[in-house]
Design an enzyme around this catalytic site. Structure first.
Site, PDB file in Angstrom:
ATOM      1  N   LYS A  87     -15.155   0.191   4.952  1.00  0.00           N
ATOM      2  CA  LYS A  87     -14.325   1.154   4.230  1.00  0.00           C
ATOM      3  C   LYS A  87     -15.164   2.362   3.789  1.00  0.00           C
ATOM      4  O   LYS A  87     -16.382   2.293   3.676  1.00  0.00           O
ATOM      5  CB  LYS A  87     -13.654   0.487   3.015  1.00  0.00           C
ATOM      6  N   LYS A 101       2.438  -3.203   7.305  1.00  0.00           N
ATOM      7  CA  LYS A 101       2.674  -3.374   5.868  1.00  0.00           C
ATOM      8  C   LYS A 101       4.093  -2.938   5.498  1.00  0.00           C
ATOM      9  O   LYS A 101       4.759  -3.584   4.688  1.00  0.00           O
ATOM     10  CB  LYS A 101       1.645  -2.591   5.046  1.00  0.00           C
ATOM     11  N   TYR A 146      -1.567  -0.524  11.216  1.00  0.00           N
ATOM     12  CA  TYR A 146      -1.749  -1.192   9.916  1.00  0.00           C
ATOM     13  C   TYR A 146      -0.606  -0.856   8.959  1.00  0.00           C
ATOM     14  O   TYR A 146       0.054  -1.745   8.414  1.00  0.00           O
ATOM     15  CB  TYR A 146      -3.088  -0.793   9.283  1.00  0.00           C
ATOM     16  N   ARG A 166     -10.240  10.253  12.997  1.00  0.00           N
ATOM     17  CA  ARG A 166      -9.438   9.056  13.298  1.00  0.00           C
ATOM     18  C   ARG A 166      -8.108   9.514  13.907  1.00  0.00           C
ATOM     19  O   ARG A 166      -7.464  10.418  13.339  1.00  0.00           O
ATOM     20  CB  ARG A 166      -9.200   8.332  11.975  1.00  0.00           C
ATOM     21  N   THR A 190       0.821  -1.211   0.000  1.00  0.00           N
ATOM     22  CA  THR A 190       0.000   0.000   0.000  1.00  0.00           C
ATOM     23  C   THR A 190       0.857   1.263   0.000  1.00  0.00           C
ATOM     24  O   THR A 190       1.981   1.251   0.515  1.00  0.00           O
ATOM     25  CB  THR A 190      -0.909  -0.009   1.247  1.00  0.00           C
ATOM     26  N   ASP A 191       0.290   2.347  -0.512  1.00  0.00           N
ATOM     27  CA  ASP A 191       1.003   3.633  -0.467  1.00  0.00           C
ATOM     28  C   ASP A 191       1.131   4.162   0.960  1.00  0.00           C
ATOM     29  O   ASP A 191       1.929   5.059   1.235  1.00  0.00           O
ATOM     30  CB  ASP A 191       0.321   4.675  -1.367  1.00  0.00           C
ATOM     31  N   GLU A 192       0.328   3.594   1.879  1.00  0.00           N
ATOM     32  CA  GLU A 192       0.358   4.104   3.263  1.00  0.00           C
ATOM     33  C   GLU A 192       1.698   3.884   3.946  1.00  0.00           C
ATOM     34  O   GLU A 192       1.972   4.500   4.970  1.00  0.00           O
ATOM     35  CB  GLU A 192      -0.727   3.427   4.091  1.00  0.00           C
TER      36      GLU A 192
HETATM   37  P1  NAD Z   1      -9.642  -7.246   2.684  1.00  0.00           P
HETATM   38  O1  NAD Z   1      -9.580  -6.992   4.153  1.00  0.00           O
HETATM   39  O2  NAD Z   1     -10.880  -6.959   1.953  1.00  0.00           O
HETATM   40  O3  NAD Z   1      -9.281  -8.784   2.400  1.00  0.00           O
HETATM   41  C1  NAD Z   1      -8.232  -9.448   3.049  1.00  0.00           C
HETATM   42  C2  NAD Z   1      -8.398 -10.942   2.829  1.00  0.00           C
HETATM   43  O4  NAD Z   1      -7.285 -11.601   3.460  1.00  0.00           O
HETATM   44  C3  NAD Z   1      -9.667 -11.522   3.449  1.00  0.00           C
HETATM   45  O5  NAD Z   1     -10.262 -12.432   2.575  1.00  0.00           O
HETATM   46  C4  NAD Z   1      -9.172 -12.221   4.710  1.00  0.00           C
HETATM   47  O6  NAD Z   1      -9.969 -13.341   5.085  1.00  0.00           O
HETATM   48  C5  NAD Z   1      -7.775 -12.654   4.288  1.00  0.00           C
HETATM   49  N1  NAD Z   1      -6.845 -12.805   5.416  1.00  0.00           N
HETATM   50  C6  NAD Z   1      -6.614 -11.923   6.404  1.00  0.00           C
HETATM   51  N2  NAD Z   1      -5.695 -12.431   7.266  1.00  0.00           N
HETATM   52  C7  NAD Z   1      -5.342 -13.655   6.779  1.00  0.00           C
HETATM   53  C8  NAD Z   1      -4.435 -14.656   7.208  1.00  0.00           C
HETATM   54  N3  NAD Z   1      -3.717 -14.514   8.322  1.00  0.00           N
HETATM   55  N4  NAD Z   1      -4.317 -15.777   6.460  1.00  0.00           N
HETATM   56  C9  NAD Z   1      -5.047 -15.927   5.328  1.00  0.00           C
HETATM   57  N5  NAD Z   1      -5.934 -15.027   4.881  1.00  0.00           N
HETATM   58  C10 NAD Z   1      -6.074 -13.886   5.598  1.00  0.00           C
HETATM   59  O7  NAD Z   1      -8.405  -6.451   2.085  1.00  0.00           O
HETATM   60  P2  NAD Z   1      -8.211  -5.806   0.638  1.00  0.00           P
HETATM   61  O8  NAD Z   1      -8.694  -4.414   0.672  1.00  0.00           O
HETATM   62  O9  NAD Z   1      -8.706  -6.753  -0.386  1.00  0.00           O
HETATM   63  O10 NAD Z   1      -6.614  -5.740   0.588  1.00  0.00           O
HETATM   64  C11 NAD Z   1      -5.858  -6.807   0.042  1.00  0.00           C
HETATM   65  C12 NAD Z   1      -4.392  -6.421   0.054  1.00  0.00           C
HETATM   66  O11 NAD Z   1      -4.198  -5.239  -0.697  1.00  0.00           O
HETATM   67  C13 NAD Z   1      -3.830  -6.132   1.445  1.00  0.00           C
HETATM   68  O12 NAD Z   1      -2.522  -6.636   1.487  1.00  0.00           O
HETATM   69  C14 NAD Z   1      -3.821  -4.609   1.524  1.00  0.00           C
HETATM   70  O13 NAD Z   1      -2.812  -4.167   2.395  1.00  0.00           O
HETATM   71  C15 NAD Z   1      -3.521  -4.269   0.081  1.00  0.00           C
HETATM   72  N6  NAD Z   1      -3.983  -2.941  -0.379  1.00  0.00           N
HETATM   73  C16 NAD Z   1      -5.290  -2.581  -0.223  1.00  0.00           C
HETATM   74  C17 NAD Z   1      -5.721  -1.359  -0.727  1.00  0.00           C
HETATM   75  C18 NAD Z   1      -7.163  -0.920  -0.602  1.00  0.00           C
HETATM   76  O14 NAD Z   1      -7.468   0.225  -0.946  1.00  0.00           O
HETATM   77  N7  NAD Z   1      -8.079  -1.770  -0.147  1.00  0.00           N
HETATM   78  C19 NAD Z   1      -4.808  -0.522  -1.388  1.00  0.00           C
HETATM   79  C20 NAD Z   1      -3.476  -0.922  -1.520  1.00  0.00           C
HETATM   80  C21 NAD Z   1      -3.082  -2.154  -1.027  1.00  0.00           C
HETATM   81  O1  DAU Z   2      -4.087   3.899   0.550  1.00  0.00           O
HETATM   82  C1  DAU Z   2      -4.312   2.524   0.523  1.00  0.00           C
HETATM   83  C2  DAU Z   2      -5.102   2.117   1.737  1.00  0.00           C
HETATM   84  O2  DAU Z   2      -6.425   2.589   1.532  1.00  0.00           O
HETATM   85  C3  DAU Z   2      -5.105   0.613   1.968  1.00  0.00           C
HETATM   86  O3  DAU Z   2      -3.803   0.217   2.312  1.00  0.00           O
HETATM   87  C4  DAU Z   2      -6.061   0.222   3.093  1.00  0.00           C
HETATM   88  O4  DAU Z   2      -6.132  -1.193   3.179  1.00  0.00           O
HETATM   89  C5  DAU Z   2      -7.430   0.785   2.765  1.00  0.00           C
HETATM   90  O5  DAU Z   2      -8.318   0.512   3.838  1.00  0.00           O
HETATM   91  C6  DAU Z   2      -7.341   2.283   2.543  1.00  0.00           C
HETATM   92  O6  DAU Z   2      -6.979   2.972   3.780  1.00  0.00           O
HETATM   93  P1  DAU Z   2      -7.704   4.327   4.226  1.00  0.00           P
HETATM   94  O7  DAU Z   2      -7.548   4.460   5.688  1.00  0.00           O
HETATM   95  O8  DAU Z   2      -7.293   5.449   3.343  1.00  0.00           O
HETATM   96  O9  DAU Z   2      -9.198   3.906   3.801  1.00  0.00           O
HETATM   97  P2  DAU Z   2     -10.629   4.112   4.500  1.00  0.00           P
HETATM   98  O10 DAU Z   2     -11.627   3.585   3.531  1.00  0.00           O
HETATM   99  O11 DAU Z   2     -10.672   3.595   5.884  1.00  0.00           O
HETATM  100  O12 DAU Z   2     -10.753   5.704   4.559  1.00  0.00           O
HETATM  101  C7  DAU Z   2     -10.604   6.514   3.411  1.00  0.00           C
HETATM  102  C8  DAU Z   2     -10.677   7.960   3.856  1.00  0.00           C
HETATM  103  O13 DAU Z   2     -11.997   8.260   4.314  1.00  0.00           O
HETATM  104  C9  DAU Z   2      -9.759   8.293   5.038  1.00  0.00           C
HETATM  105  O14 DAU Z   2      -9.308   9.651   4.909  1.00  0.00           O
HETATM  106  C10 DAU Z   2     -10.689   8.181   6.259  1.00  0.00           C
HETATM  107  C11 DAU Z   2     -12.010   8.679   5.693  1.00  0.00           C
HETATM  108  N1  DAU Z   2     -13.246   8.135   6.275  1.00  0.00           N
HETATM  109  C12 DAU Z   2     -13.359   6.787   6.431  1.00  0.00           C
HETATM  110  C13 DAU Z   2     -14.532   6.251   6.916  1.00  0.00           C
HETATM  111  C14 DAU Z   2     -14.682   4.749   7.107  1.00  0.00           C
HETATM  112  C15 DAU Z   2     -14.302   9.010   6.574  1.00  0.00           C
HETATM  113  O15 DAU Z   2     -14.189  10.241   6.417  1.00  0.00           O
HETATM  114  N2  DAU Z   2     -15.472   8.457   7.036  1.00  0.00           N
HETATM  115  C16 DAU Z   2     -15.634   7.128   7.222  1.00  0.00           C
HETATM  116  O16 DAU Z   2     -16.737   6.702   7.635  1.00  0.00           O
END
Ligand code: NAD
Ligand code: DAU
Length: 331
Positions: free
Chosen positions: A186, A151, A147, A270, A120-122
């Site tokens: 999310k 990562k 988190y 947050r 992730t970019d985070e």
């Molecule tokens: P998600 O939480 O929707 O899904 C995660 C999946 O991993 C789930 O199916 C969960 O059951 C499984 N899991 C969790 N812990 C596990 C373990 N110990 N063993 C096996 N399976 C396990 O997450 P997502 O949003 O699909 O993210 C997937 C990946 O992409 C993560 O590595 C996250 O850091 C990365 N990522 C997410 C975003 C985003 O915006 N969602 C952006 C950049 C990178």
């Molecule tokens: O940047 C990549 C990351 O993006 C991934 O690594 C993470 O897995 C993914 O969850 C996401 O992280 P964020 O913390 O940016 O995502 P989230 O959806 O939790 O929040 C997005 C933005 O919205 C953040 O600035 C917090 C804000 N937010 C979130 C929620 C849930 C709100 O303002 N209101 C809300 O109810």
């Protein structure tokens, strides 16, 4: 090619498996997923007879060793992924994200299997709103939350295993994804499903935080591109030039869903909330030719809203529990 997809029942992993079944029908896919609250086996029902599904933990060394031994490549999505949860209870993030990645690294080292690590970019921390710069592959890691620290730790392990043990691996760090199958905890799905239930969107703080949005299909296409064309040992940033602040996203959702522009609530922020993420993905674009297909977030959000409207049964089961958890956190 035999591909082991960890976390293939979560948001991005599900979209990856469904999409690659269509675009890479010759791949044999095995999904390893612990089915935490964020994963659902039903997500994969359209392809259930075309893949192997193993319920298990990436931190389980014996299981991971056995599955990796039988694979040609691993795409490692599995992780705890939600910042708010990591502030409430960091331990699952340490176990899944750090120890889980360590177990995989040892297995790919033993069996000489190609790894693509999803990150992730985070990990780069955040930028000021008025800072003209964006993250690049050279930006030092500087994570803010449990988190993102977990990562960043995993990324550093992968880089160390590349350098010290010569494993065949690539990494990618992507910005915020949106699209179908994203958990209602999310930001975007929380607001879409809330509006569908007649509840106002909830913006943390002043709603000024900026995220760099990308459609999940564009992320996954980039991952396949890196697997096929990426240089071993390299890190690639994935982003679609989609910077918007949270107020702008809510305004667009309200407009697309026929609600007044001022129909939202500001809620407590947050802790440690990162202000802005922004990705410079020119390395990926120049080296591989990848470009995002969703250039217009309005079109991507319209499709996403339609998916949540059409799949109410998918999200209602998690919605109540998720909102109760947010209520406890005061958000
Ligand atoms: P998600 O939480 O929707 O899904 C995660 C999946 O991993 C789930 O199916 C969960 O059951 C499984 N899991 C969790 N812990 C596990 C373990 N110990 N063993 C096996 N399976 C396990 O997450 P997502 O949003 O699909 O993210 C997937 C990946 O992409 C993560 O590595 C996250 O850091 C990365 N990522 C997410 C975003 C985003 O915006 N969602 C952006 C950049 C990178
Ligand atoms: O940047 C990549 C990351 O993006 C991934 O690594 C993470 O897995 C993914 O969850 C996401 O992280 P964020 O913390 O940016 O995502 P989230 O959806 O939790 O929040 C997005 C933005 O919205 C953040 O600035 C917090 C804000 N937010 C979130 C929620 C849930 C709100 O303002 N209101 C809300 O109810």
């Amino acid at each position: 090619m035999k591909v082991l997809v960890t976390g293939g029942a979560g948001f991005i992993g599900t979209n990856f498996v469904l999409r690659t079944r269509a675009t890479r029908p010759d791949w044999q896919i095995t999904v390893l997923d612990a089915l935490t609250y964020a994963g659902s086996r039903e997500n994969l029902s359209p392809v259930a007879d075309q893949i192997e599904f193993v319920r298990g933990n990436v931190a389980d060394a014996d299981l991971v060793d056995r599955l990796v031994a039988d694979a040609d490549a691993v795409v490692h999505f599995a992780a705890e992924s939600h910042n708010d949860n990591s502030l409430d209870d960091p331990w699952p993030f340490m176990e899944s994200n750090i120890i889980g990645t360590y177990r995989l690294l040892e297995a790919v080292r033993r069996h000489h299997v190609r790894l693509h690590h999803i990150s992730t970019d985070e990990v780069y921390g955040d930028l000021e709103l008025d800072d003209p710069s964006r993250f690049t592959e050279q930006t030092p890691v500087n994570p803010s939350s449990p988190y993102s620290a977990s990562k960043a730790s995993a990324d550093l392990l992968v880089r160390a295993w590349i350098r010290s043990f010569g494993i065949e691996a690539t990494l990618s760090n992507c910005s915020n994804n949106y699209g179908p199958y994203q958990h209602v905890e999310k930001f975007i799905p929380r607001q879409i499903t809330g509006i569908l239930q007649g509840v106002k969107p909830k913006l943390y703080g002043a709603g000024a935080n900026v995220r760099d949005w990308i459609h999940v299909d564009d992320h996954n296409d980039a991952v396949v591109t890196i697997l096929e064309k990426g240089r071993l040992g390299e890190t690639y940033l994935i982003g679609a030039d989609g910077e918007m602040n949270n107020r702008q996203i809510v305004a667009l959702l309200l407009e697309l869903m026929g609600k007044p522009a001022d129909w939202f609530d500001l809620v407590p922020d947050r802790p440690g909330h990162d202000m802005r993420y922004a990705i410079d993905s020119s390395k990926l674009r120049a080296e591989t030719g990848w470009t995002p297909k969703y250039q217009d977030i309005r079109a991507g959000l319209t499709q996403t809203i339609e998916w949540y409207r059409a799949n109410e049964a998918w999200w209602t089961r998690d919605k109540e529990r998720t909102e109760q958890a947010y209520q406890r956190l005061g958000r």
